[in-house]
Scaffold this motif. Sequence first.
Motif, PDB file in Angstrom:
ATOM      1  N   ASP A 291       0.862  -1.174   0.000  1.00 46.68           N
ATOM      2  CA  ASP A 291       0.000   0.000   0.000  1.00 46.68           C
ATOM      3  C   ASP A 291       0.903   1.230   0.000  1.00 46.68           C
ATOM      4  O   ASP A 291       2.108   1.136   0.238  1.00 46.68           O
ATOM      5  N   GLU A 292       0.331   2.386  -0.313  1.00 48.25           N
ATOM      6  CA  GLU A 292       1.133   3.605  -0.460  1.00 48.25           C
ATOM      7  C   GLU A 292       1.924   3.935   0.796  1.00 48.25           C
ATOM      8  O   GLU A 292       3.066   4.385   0.714  1.00 48.25           O
ATOM      9  N   LYS A 293       1.328   3.706   1.955  1.00 45.33           N
ATOM     10  CA  LYS A 293       2.016   4.021   3.210  1.00 45.33           C
ATOM     11  C   LYS A 293       3.271   3.164   3.379  1.00 45.33           C
ATOM     12  O   LYS A 293       4.349   3.675   3.680  1.00 45.33           O
ATOM     13  N   LYS A 294       3.132   1.847   3.163  1.00 51.30           N
ATOM     14  CA  LYS A 294       4.291   0.953   3.311  1.00 51.30           C
ATOM     15  C   LYS A 294       5.350   1.249   2.257  1.00 51.30           C
ATOM     16  O   LYS A 294       6.540   1.237   2.551  1.00 51.30           O
ATOM     17  N   ALA A 295       4.919   1.511   1.026  1.00 48.97           N
ATOM     18  CA  ALA A 295       5.880   1.848  -0.028  1.00 48.97           C
ATOM     19  C   ALA A 295       6.620   3.128   0.330  1.00 48.97           C
ATOM     20  O   ALA A 295       7.829   3.233   0.138  1.00 48.97           O
ATOM     21  N   GLY A 296       5.900   4.101   0.869  1.00 52.00           N
ATOM     22  CA  GLY A 296       6.502   5.377   1.242  1.00 52.00           C
ATOM     23  C   GLY A 296       7.453   5.287   2.422  1.00 52.00           C
ATOM     24  O   GLY A 296       8.267   6.183   2.632  1.00 52.00           O
ATOM     25  N   GLN A 297       7.356   4.208   3.195  1.00 50.71           N
ATOM     26  CA  GLN A 297       8.237   4.036   4.353  1.00 50.71           C
ATOM     27  C   GLN A 297       9.539   3.309   4.005  1.00 50.71           C
ATOM     28  O   GLN A 297      10.447   3.242   4.834  1.00 50.71           O
TER      29      GLN A 297
ATOM     30  N   ASP B 102       7.639  18.228 -11.600  1.00 52.94           N
ATOM     31  CA  ASP B 102       7.628  18.694 -10.208  1.00 52.94           C
ATOM     32  C   ASP B 102       6.319  19.378  -9.805  1.00 52.94           C
ATOM     33  O   ASP B 102       5.767  19.097  -8.746  1.00 52.94           O
ATOM     34  N   SER B 103       5.824  20.258 -10.633  1.00 51.63           N
ATOM     35  CA  SER B 103       4.625  21.029 -10.276  1.00 51.63           C
ATOM     36  C   SER B 103       3.346  20.195 -10.342  1.00 51.63           C
ATOM     37  O   SER B 103       2.292  20.637  -9.888  1.00 51.63           O
ATOM     38  N   HIS B 104       3.434  18.977 -10.842  1.00 49.05           N
ATOM     39  CA  HIS B 104       2.261  18.106 -10.979  1.00 49.05           C
ATOM     40  C   HIS B 104       2.174  17.064  -9.855  1.00 49.05           C
ATOM     41  O   HIS B 104       1.249  16.258  -9.842  1.00 49.05           O
ATOM     42  N   LEU B 105       3.132  17.085  -8.936  1.00 54.14           N
ATOM     43  CA  LEU B 105       3.184  16.066  -7.892  1.00 54.14           C
ATOM     44  C   LEU B 105       2.230  16.389  -6.754  1.00 54.14           C
ATOM     45  O   LEU B 105       2.075  17.547  -6.367  1.00 54.14           O
ATOM     46  N   ASP B 106       1.637  15.336  -6.192  1.00 60.01           N
ATOM     47  CA  ASP B 106       0.796  15.536  -5.014  1.00 60.01           C
ATOM     48  C   ASP B 106       1.690  15.531  -3.764  1.00 60.01           C
ATOM     49  O   ASP B 106       2.913  15.376  -3.853  1.00 60.01           O
ATOM     50  N   LYS B 107       1.068  15.666  -2.618  1.00 56.99           N
ATOM     51  CA  LYS B 107       1.810  15.804  -1.358  1.00 56.99           C
ATOM     52  C   LYS B 107       2.696  14.583  -1.058  1.00 56.99           C
ATOM     53  O   LYS B 107       3.860  14.732  -0.705  1.00 56.99           O
ATOM     54  N   SER B 108       2.149  13.383  -1.222  1.00 55.15           N
ATOM     55  CA  SER B 108       2.940  12.185  -0.904  1.00 55.15           C
ATOM     56  C   SER B 108       4.075  11.999  -1.906  1.00 55.15           C
ATOM     57  O   SER B 108       5.180  11.591  -1.534  1.00 55.15           O
ATOM     58  N   GLU B 109       3.827  12.317  -3.169  1.00 55.03           N
ATOM     59  CA  GLU B 109       4.868  12.209  -4.192  1.00 55.03           C
ATOM     60  C   GLU B 109       5.975  13.225  -3.935  1.00 55.03           C
ATOM     61  O   GLU B 109       7.154  12.901  -4.032  1.00 55.03           O
ATOM     62  N   SER B 110       5.581  14.441  -3.592  1.00 52.78           N
ATOM     63  CA  SER B 110       6.574  15.477  -3.273  1.00 52.78           C
ATOM     64  C   SER B 110       7.412  15.092  -2.069  1.00 52.78           C
ATOM     65  O   SER B 110       8.604  15.391  -2.010  1.00 52.78           O
ATOM     66  N   SER B 111       6.792  14.418  -1.125  1.00 52.17           N
ATOM     67  CA  SER B 111       7.516  13.971   0.069  1.00 52.17           C
ATOM     68  C   SER B 111       8.583  12.943  -0.297  1.00 52.17           C
ATOM     69  O   SER B 111       9.717  13.002   0.200  1.00 52.17           O
ATOM     70  N   ILE B 112       8.242  12.003  -1.165  1.00 57.68           N
ATOM     71  CA  ILE B 112       9.220  10.999  -1.623  1.00 57.68           C
ATOM     72  C   ILE B 112      10.371  11.700  -2.337  1.00 57.68           C
ATOM     73  O   ILE B 112      11.549  11.420  -2.083  1.00 57.68           O
TER      74      ILE B 112
END
Length: 134
Positions: free
Chosen positions: A9-15, A69-79
């Motif tokens: 899931d996105e959370k685990k992938a992001g960790q 860059d300007s098209h990224l959402d919050k989680s993508e920008s965080s990565i």
Amino acid sequence: MLKNMTFLDEKKAGQLPVLNLAYIGDAVYELLIREYLLKKENVKVKNMHQKTVEIVRAEAQAKALNEIDSHLDKSESSIVRRARNTKINNPPKSVELADYRRATALEALFGYLYLSNNFERLLELFDLIKIKQN
């Protein structure tokens, strides 16, 4: 092959560590470039390989990240931010460190989207990248 793959899931992938995301993202990005060239070009494999190398080099990947860059959402920008700011022990001497960091960030983003089974978004961002060809 992908049929039996277990996605996160996105959370685990992001960790996951961003360099791990970049590791898989490097392969995903290169595969997308190869497929793009195969569909767009009617040239010999050797020439497609040379174009692939040009497009996946760090400087080109850094520019590609600038384009999305300007098209990224919050989680993508965080990565992207985490990957860009991560400590890189042995950066290549032939590449500016800033470009190498941005290239790593692009790869991490593509790895994150791939591992979280978000292919639609992955392809959406890939389509925004203007691939320069000679």
